[in-house]
Design a protein around this motif. Sequence first.
Motif, PDB file in Angstrom:
ATOM      1  N   LYS A   1      18.507  19.572  62.916  1.00 55.46           N
ATOM      2  CA  LYS A   1      19.515  20.590  63.142  1.00 55.46           C
ATOM      3  C   LYS A   1      20.442  20.727  62.080  1.00 55.46           C
ATOM      4  CE  LYS A   1      20.295  20.279  68.511  1.00 55.46           C
ATOM      5  NZ  LYS A   1      21.006  19.970  69.427  1.00 55.46           N
ATOM      6  N   GLU A   2      20.512  19.559  61.185  1.00 55.20           N
ATOM      7  CA  GLU A   2      21.360  19.546  60.105  1.00 55.20           C
ATOM      8  C   GLU A   2      20.928  20.056  58.765  1.00 55.20           C
ATOM      9  OE1 GLU A   2      22.573  15.629  59.871  1.00 55.20           O
ATOM     10  OE2 GLU A   2      24.295  15.749  61.463  1.00 55.20           O
TER      11      GLU A   2
ATOM     12  N   LEU B   1      13.312  -1.592  73.379  1.00 52.62           N
ATOM     13  CA  LEU B   1      12.434  -0.743  72.955  1.00 52.62           C
ATOM     14  C   LEU B   1      12.869   0.548  73.459  1.00 52.62           C
ATOM     15  CD1 LEU B   1       9.781  -0.383  71.147  1.00 52.62           C
ATOM     16  CD2 LEU B   1       8.655  -0.495  73.564  1.00 52.62           C
ATOM     17  N   LEU B   2      13.151   0.554  74.647  1.00 53.49           N
ATOM     18  CA  LEU B   2      13.472   1.995  75.377  1.00 53.49           C
ATOM     19  C   LEU B   2      14.945   2.677  74.805  1.00 53.49           C
ATOM     20  CD1 LEU B   2      13.348   4.133  77.903  1.00 53.49           C
ATOM     21  CD2 LEU B   2      14.839   2.273  78.980  1.00 53.49           C
ATOM     22  N   LYS B   3      15.853   1.855  74.506  1.00 57.07           N
ATOM     23  CA  LYS B   3      17.145   2.205  73.923  1.00 57.07           C
ATOM     24  C   LYS B   3      16.925   2.590  72.320  1.00 57.07           C
ATOM     25  CE  LYS B   3      19.599   1.015  77.591  1.00 57.07           C
ATOM     26  NZ  LYS B   3      20.404   0.018  77.534  1.00 57.07           N
ATOM     27  N   PHE B   4      15.883   1.721  71.605  1.00 60.71           N
ATOM     28  CA  PHE B   4      15.829   2.104  70.360  1.00 60.71           C
ATOM     29  C   PHE B   4      15.149   3.675  70.151  1.00 60.71           C
ATOM     30  CE2 PHE B   4      12.955   2.118  66.641  1.00 60.71           C
ATOM     31  CZ  PHE B   4      14.044   1.901  65.418  1.00 60.71           C
TER      32      PHE B   4
ATOM     33  N   ASN C   1      16.920  11.111  69.475  1.00 63.43           N
ATOM     34  CA  ASN C   1      18.120  11.694  69.229  1.00 63.43           C
ATOM     35  C   ASN C   1      18.480  12.119  67.595  1.00 63.43           C
ATOM     36  OD1 ASN C   1      18.853  11.874  72.018  1.00 63.43           O
ATOM     37  ND2 ASN C   1      19.768  10.327  72.157  1.00 63.43           N
ATOM     38  N   ILE C   2      18.427  11.040  66.900  1.00 61.93           N
ATOM     39  CA  ILE C   2      18.483  11.009  65.724  1.00 61.93           C
ATOM     40  C   ILE C   2      17.711  12.121  64.897  1.00 61.93           C
ATOM     41  CG2 ILE C   2      18.209   9.889  63.298  1.00 61.93           C
ATOM     42  CD1 ILE C   2      19.441   7.274  64.652  1.00 61.93           C
ATOM     43  N   VAL C   3      16.258  12.190  65.285  1.00 62.16           N
ATOM     44  CA  VAL C   3      15.235  13.187  64.961  1.00 62.16           C
ATOM     45  C   VAL C   3      15.649  14.782  64.942  1.00 62.16           C
ATOM     46  CG1 VAL C   3      12.827  14.245  65.080  1.00 62.16           C
ATOM     47  CG2 VAL C   3      13.478  11.511  64.787  1.00 62.16           C
TER      48      VAL C   3
END
Length: 348
Positions: free
Chosen positions: A255-256, A239-242, A248-250
């Motif tokens: 930014k993109e 859960l933590l890593k996900f 990070n993806i959001v």
Amino acid sequence: MASTRARIALDAMGGDDAPAAIVAGAILAQTELADVDVILVGDPDRIQACLDRHPNAPKIEVVPAEGTIEMHEEPLGALRRKPKASINVSMQLVKDGKADAVVSAGHSGAAMAAALLRLGRLRGIDRPAIAAVFPTNRADKSVLILDVGANVDCRPKYLEQFAVMGSIYSQYVLGVESPKVGLLNIGEEESKGNAVALEAHEILQQNPHINFVGNAEGRDVLSGNFDTIVCDGFVGNILLKFAEAVGNIVVQMLKEELPRGLNGKVGTALLKPNLKRLKKRIDAAEHGGGLLLGVEGVCIISHGSSDAFSIANAIRSAKSAVDKNIIAQIQSSTRDTAPRKETTVAGD
């Protein structure tokens, strides 16, 4: 509770970019926190070389150590072979009363083992747990998840102890008056889950020291409806890593996508303050690491990739736990707890 001066032992040799990032984090914390003294533990020559890159940095104490526990090494064996390794020396400083807390971004298994060997478990606690703070969909609220990696298999009574410790941390450090405790499960009904979850639910319902409000499904974790959620370290670590990856993806997607076209560039400029606040809410570096609850000392375990900003925030978190006297608060709540007889669960 009033703030007091705290001495934080920082494992300077632990982390992907050690000692450079660790030393930079120590300098940042020492500069920003007036009532903190950082002790850098590790190879004096390598540490001094990093300090020399910051000529205007405040003076920081260095305590020599020999070697570090490498990521590929088995923790217990390596700790015994390397008694003067930086994590061992850091824990011993707390044991001897020369430091109030330890922060390490090194081998997390070694940090946990060193804490158990040097500091010992709190009375009434069978297994320590790593507690991590997650954001929720409410800007003014976070949720504490434990365990996120210390125990891949858990008995129901361990989950009960996690709930007690997490509730105390939420109350005294995060400022929640009556923390709502949930059990991570595959459904909200109390009849859902495996044998461990079913028994844990019953035990948590009966515990008068916590405000247990029921099962929390995966979609409930960030809902803001819970203040503390307990689970085994296997599920918690995933859960933590996900959650870190999603955050990070959001940020990367924003930014993109926002700058596309002239209107996008204008919009990005206008939204810049909002984007900064968003990043602050979802960035794992804002908390610096997880607190190892259940040992006789304050220990923050940071991510191996921690940068200076993350390390400084880990030191800040350690200072907060020291100020709130969290170890004594947990011990006072578990000292008189009678051992609980539990049903034998297959696989134990």
